[in-house]
Enzyme design. Structure first.
Site, PDB file in Angstrom:
ATOM      1  N   SER A 152      -1.166   2.771 -13.244  1.00 32.14           N
ATOM      2  CA  SER A 152      -1.049   1.669 -12.301  1.00 32.14           C
ATOM      3  C   SER A 152      -1.426   2.513 -10.928  1.00 32.14           C
ATOM      4  O   SER A 152      -2.508   2.917 -10.795  1.00 32.14           O
ATOM      5  CB  SER A 152       0.112   0.734 -11.932  1.00 32.14           C
ATOM      6  N   ASP A 313      -6.468  -1.553  -7.111  1.00 30.33           N
ATOM      7  CA  ASP A 313      -5.570  -0.276  -7.574  1.00 30.33           C
ATOM      8  C   ASP A 313      -6.353   0.263  -8.813  1.00 30.33           C
ATOM      9  O   ASP A 313      -7.481  -0.597  -9.254  1.00 30.33           O
ATOM     10  CB  ASP A 313      -4.094  -0.602  -7.843  1.00 30.33           C
ATOM     11  N   ASP A 315      -6.063   0.398 -12.171  1.00 35.10           N
ATOM     12  CA  ASP A 315      -6.296  -0.604 -13.295  1.00 35.10           C
ATOM     13  C   ASP A 315      -6.581  -2.135 -12.780  1.00 35.10           C
ATOM     14  O   ASP A 315      -6.407  -3.039 -13.604  1.00 35.10           O
ATOM     15  CB  ASP A 315      -4.982  -0.587 -13.960  1.00 35.10           C
ATOM     16  N   ASP A 317      -5.134  -4.145 -11.505  1.00 30.64           N
ATOM     17  CA  ASP A 317      -4.107  -5.721 -11.586  1.00 30.64           C
ATOM     18  C   ASP A 317      -3.522  -5.851 -10.235  1.00 30.64           C
ATOM     19  O   ASP A 317      -3.266  -7.044 -10.006  1.00 30.64           O
ATOM     20  CB  ASP A 317      -2.965  -5.082 -12.662  1.00 30.64           C
TER      21      ASP A 317
END
Length: 573
Positions: A152, A313, A315, A317
């Protein structure tokens, strides 16, 4: 550095076992050999094992039992595959994707290899793709679960292994415990890898199949069908000037593709943060919650006179935005402010279109702003509070749907948003699309989106909100955290004569958090304290509501008294 080894030390014994593995890959072998005279490093790397929890695994990369490397990933993958098999999902298979971090593709391929060798069908993304596409892909391909290789928004040295169930949601605690038990029962992971079929063989046997363009097209169509609003004119979309930064992560292609398809043709990307790069060279950490993350994007926005800055960010999400105020200065919004704007825009839009039928519900984490309570009450939408984490939001969505209710949106203060797309994890791509539409509508009406916050506050209540962390030090961080929390359980914080604690909620055993209801605007003022699950910190959240000056003063008073109370407890230890 020290070379005083205790030959009975378990960490040293495990280190020696790794040192003797003949099939060790060259990179890991060199790293292990380099620490042969460093007992402290050996103890750090081999004194414990990564615990598989609800977020899977997350740690710095490197050799050792408590680091992310091909062998800890292989063990997690093999254990997860056995759990999938035990629940009858071998033929349905799993979906695997990864982000831009170092070794992410390598870890994804190792995960695919271990699962397929275990007899589980694998759908492997042919390039990096973000969390929401992994979550969507699980459902699209009818898989029994999935894995996302990502850390993340952690610092560059981290990576992780995030596991999902058949509905595209992260595993719940009892499921994670079952996977952990499967990992514990594996035996020698080095022997397991050595006996396994190669990636090439498993691709040839079609136990692993690549997925790509079909997934992209289907995901894009989903967002177009669910999110493209008829309330926003095409001209307004075309004229909106957007600066976007994927922060060198996996959002670059899907975000730009969806925005283009929805009619946003003036999207400019920050050049130094456009392409995947696990070093994240222009960033302290790739976190869209942080103001310094936006430095290059805001500089570009100032040059290009952009209407909005959007960041996702690594990834994709989570999402952050920056907006120009009346003076033209770009302001980075908090996750709570973004969530407030989104909820008012979505519910207000549905009300205008006559699409609110009285059976809708929204979800918000318990430490997020209380503005959704005001907004949902106005539109007759039920609001559910959950613990922080998309898995809890997903659980609330499942529960609501089972009762015949319709999910509208959910969010948590940490810049994570879930929309009515059927995807049961945070989706920065979908959120970017809706925020762009919201910004275009605001611009078309002759207003700045930043000004809409003041309009919302005037309509409901001004939120004076704050979160802060108290850094903990010492050899026993866990013990220190427990001591502070136990002290607060025995004696409530003294918040002064003007601020009454009307109720205390203790969230044990689900999570170690104390939540204080305070006297205030309709009983909405609050304070929450909990230990961080990943860092040596105590996290404190608070919100006061009402007239701006009064709410801000109350917030300042509570902040100072809570800081003093925690400091006093720490000084007494």
């Amino acid at each position: 550095m020290s070379s005083g080894f205790d030959l009975t030390n378990e960490a040293f014994a495990e280190y020696c076992r790794w040192l003797r593995v003949k099939t060790m890959d060259p990179k890991t072998r060199r790293e292990i050999q380099s620490m042969i005279t460093d007992s402290e490093m050996i103890d750090q790397r081999f004194s414990s094992r990564l615990a598989f929890g609800t977020a899977g695994l997350r740690a710095p990369e490197g050799a050792g039992t408590n680091r992310m490397n091909p062998y800890t990933v292989a063990a997690a993958a093999r254990g997860f595959a056995r759990w999938i098999k035990a629940n009858g999902g071998a033929d349905k298979g799993i979906m695997i994707s990864y982000d831009s971090r170092h070794s992410s593709r390598e870890f994804a391929e190792m995960t695919a290899r271990m699962a397929a060798d275990e007899g589980v069908q694998v759908y492997l993304s042919d390039t990096l793709r973000p969390v929401p596409m992994l979550s969507y892909g699980i459902v699209k391909y009818g898989a029994a679960g999935g894995v996302m290789i990502t850390a993340s928004h952690n610092p560059p040295e981290y990576n992780g292994f995030k596991a999902y169930g058949a509905d595209g949601a992260q595993l719940m605690p009892e499921e994670a415990a079952q996977v952990s038990a499967c990992i514990e029962g594996l035996g020698d992971i080095f022997q397991i890898i050595a006996r396994s079929l190669s990636l090439r063989q498993l691709l040839h046997n079609e136990m692993i199949v690549y997925v790509g363009e079909e997934l992209d097209d289907s995901y894009e169509q989903l967002l177009m069908d669910r999110l493209n609003s008829s309330l926003v004119h095409e001209e307004a979309k075309r004229d909106l000037r957007i600066v976007y930064t994927p922060l060198n992560g996996a959002g670059n292609v899907p975000v730009r593709r969806v925005l283009e398809s929805m009619g946003f043709h003036s999207v400019m990307v920050v050049p130094d943060q456009e392409l995947p790069d696990g070093d994240f060279p222009t960033l302290r950490v790739p976190n869209p919650e942080r103001e310094d993350t936006f430095q290059l994007a805001i500089e570009m926005a100032e040059r290009e006179n952009a209407d909005i800055v959007i960041a996702t960010d690594p990834d994709a999400d989570r999402l952050g935005i920056a907006l120009p105020d009346d003076s033209g200065e770009y302001r980075v919004l908090t996750g709570n402010q973004i969530g407030t704007l989104l909820m008012e825009f979505i519910l207000g839009g549905r009300a205008i279109q006559g699409r609110l039928k009285g059976d809708e519900f929204s979800v918000v984490s318990v430490v997020s702003t209380k503005m959704p309570e005001f907004i949902c009450r106005r539109y007759g939408v039920e609001l559910t509070e959950t613990l922080t984490g998309s898995r809890y939001t997903a659980e609330a969505i499942r529960q609501g749907r089972s009762e015949g209710k319709r999910f509208v949106m959910g969010f948590e203060e940490g810049n994570g948003y879930m929309l009515d797309t059927g995807i049961l994890d945070k989706d920065g791509v979908a959120a970017a699309a809706v925020i762009a539409e919201m910004s275009a509508m605001s611009r078309a009406s002759g207003r700045r989106l930043y000004d809409q916050l003041d309009s919302i506050y005037s309509l409901y209540s001004y939120p004076a909100e704050k979160r802060f962390s108290v850094q903990l030090k010492g050899p026993d961080i866990t013990g220190t955290m427990e001591a502070v929390m136990n002290s607060l359980r025995k004696e409530r914080p003294d918040l002064g004569d003007e601020i009454e604690i009307t109720r205390v909620r203790d969230y044990l055993p689900e999570t170690n958090m104390l939540y204080y209801h305070l006297g205030g605007a309709e009983g909405n003022d609050w304070l929450a304290i909990r230990p961080s699950g990943t860092e040596p910190k105590l996290k404190v959240y608070m919100g006061m509501y009402g007239e701006k000056e009064e709410a801000e003063q109350k917030l300042a008073d509570v902040y100072q008294r809570v800081k003093e109370r925690i400091a006093a407890v720490l000084d007494s230890l």
